[in-house]
Write a protein that holds these residues in place. Sequence first.
Motif, PDB file in Angstrom:
ATOM      1  N   ALA A 179      -9.677  57.948  53.705  1.00  0.00           N
ATOM      2  CA  ALA A 179     -10.659  57.438  54.662  1.00  0.00           C
ATOM      3  C   ALA A 179     -11.858  56.829  53.945  1.00  0.00           C
ATOM      4  O   ALA A 179     -12.434  55.835  54.392  1.00  0.00           O
ATOM      5  CB  ALA A 179     -11.107  58.556  55.599  1.00  0.00           C
ATOM      6  N   GLU A 180     -12.249  57.414  52.822  1.00  0.00           N
ATOM      7  CA  GLU A 180     -13.365  56.881  52.044  1.00  0.00           C
ATOM      8  C   GLU A 180     -13.060  55.472  51.545  1.00  0.00           C
ATOM      9  O   GLU A 180     -13.959  54.643  51.423  1.00  0.00           O
ATOM     10  CB  GLU A 180     -13.680  57.804  50.865  1.00  0.00           C
ATOM     11  N   ASP A 181     -11.786  55.218  51.239  1.00  0.00           N
ATOM     12  CA  ASP A 181     -11.401  53.871  50.816  1.00  0.00           C
ATOM     13  C   ASP A 181     -11.636  52.860  51.935  1.00  0.00           C
ATOM     14  O   ASP A 181     -12.023  51.717  51.685  1.00  0.00           O
ATOM     15  CB  ASP A 181      -9.930  53.847  50.384  1.00  0.00           C
ATOM     16  N   VAL A 182     -11.383  53.278  53.180  1.00  0.00           N
ATOM     17  CA  VAL A 182     -11.661  52.405  54.329  1.00  0.00           C
ATOM     18  C   VAL A 182     -13.164  52.187  54.458  1.00  0.00           C
ATOM     19  O   VAL A 182     -13.625  51.062  54.712  1.00  0.00           O
ATOM     20  CB  VAL A 182     -11.089  53.012  55.625  1.00  0.00           C
ATOM     21  N   LYS A 183     -13.920  53.245  54.255  1.00  0.00           N
ATOM     22  CA  LYS A 183     -15.387  53.135  54.331  1.00  0.00           C
ATOM     23  C   LYS A 183     -15.920  52.146  53.300  1.00  0.00           C
ATOM     24  O   LYS A 183     -16.817  51.340  53.580  1.00  0.00           O
ATOM     25  CB  LYS A 183     -16.020  54.514  54.118  1.00  0.00           C
ATOM     26  N   LYS A 184     -15.345  52.179  52.091  1.00  0.00           N
ATOM     27  CA  LYS A 184     -15.768  51.253  51.034  1.00  0.00           C
ATOM     28  C   LYS A 184     -15.460  49.813  51.416  1.00  0.00           C
ATOM     29  O   LYS A 184     -16.244  48.898  51.130  1.00  0.00           O
ATOM     30  CB  LYS A 184     -15.070  51.614  49.722  1.00  0.00           C
ATOM     31  N   ILE A 185     -14.318  49.604  52.070  1.00  0.00           N
ATOM     32  CA  ILE A 185     -13.960  48.255  52.524  1.00  0.00           C
ATOM     33  C   ILE A 185     -14.984  47.770  53.549  1.00  0.00           C
ATOM     34  O   ILE A 185     -15.432  46.618  53.514  1.00  0.00           O
ATOM     35  CB  ILE A 185     -12.546  48.247  53.132  1.00  0.00           C
ATOM     36  N   ILE A 186     -15.360  48.651  54.464  1.00  0.00           N
ATOM     37  CA  ILE A 186     -16.353  48.298  55.490  1.00  0.00           C
ATOM     38  C   ILE A 186     -17.680  47.921  54.839  1.00  0.00           C
ATOM     39  O   ILE A 186     -18.299  46.895  55.190  1.00  0.00           O
ATOM     40  CB  ILE A 186     -16.554  49.473  56.473  1.00  0.00           C
TER      41      ILE A 186
END
Length: 345
Positions: A68-75
């Motif tokens: 999920a943190e990887d998605v946050k970084k993309i955002i």
Amino acid sequence: RQYHGHQDVITLENAYHGHVTSLIDISPYKFNQLGKDSKKEFVHVAPSPDIYRGKYREDHPDPASAYAEDVKKIIEETQKNGRKIAAFIAESMQSCGGQVIPPVGYFQKVAEYVRAVGGVFIADEVQVGFGRVGKHFWAFQLQGKDFVPDIVTMGKPIGNGHPMSCVVTTREIAESFGASGLEYFNTFGGNPVSCAIGLAVLEVIEKEDLQGNATRVGNYLLELLAEQKEKHPLVGDIRGVGLFIGVDLVKDQQSRTPATAEALHLIYKLKEHQILLSADGPHRNILKFKPPMCFTMEDAKHVVEIIDALLTEMEEATGMKTENNASTDAQCKMKVCSEFFKTLI
């Protein structure tokens, strides 16, 4: 995109959501076949939450949060570039991506990050909905009762062969679409024949307890396949829920090197026994079990018996040992096995 006026979409590695142009654009499973420049600027690809082959595996203390943190970084990176997230889309369990079951808690955390910047969470239930997972009617419910997507897309199973699809969303999101002034029109949408078929399918699922059947037969199938993992070095991982199961074939159980040629050879040999399986995933080495909901214990036993015989035949053809999974000799001969089956294919 109408809801908050944002344009960008986050999708997952190896995802497949459909074959019209707008869906190929957000399906790496498809657009990667078109070349390195095929990804559109508004599309962002997050790592598949695969705890067997992904960057965070089963030994990670909290793979759900890590992915999920990887998605946050993309955002965050997207916002730095002046772009805005309209949606995150994911199959509730990836099918073409390799029968991947997201770790519990992943969707909740992703939804939190996406909604915080005005995006919506889209759960694709086309392949995994309508009771296939057994314990729940929808696969997204495996994430926990506190998780509810903003949009759910569904297709194939709703008509049991009759072409049907459906989108469910909140009133707020639906009304934002209507408020845009863009009227939605569909010649056949809501026609009474299709509606009658959809209702009949739901009735059969309930009356024949196909959801319960998915649990009972699925658990039995998982048990039988687990026995094959103990018996055959080619079997690296067994994963699934209900009647949605993947068997990851490997050349080496320690390195988890995909056994692509062996998987393709196996599915072709299964056809000779009137058994239809596909090999999917990014390496085409995952045996994909997604049988009809009326699949029985006898069917499951028959399929696994044939697979067992074929795996034994493949191992004997290359002199592989099956008595000891950890046998160094067996692992060495696996390399010979791979080259052998490449020549056959």
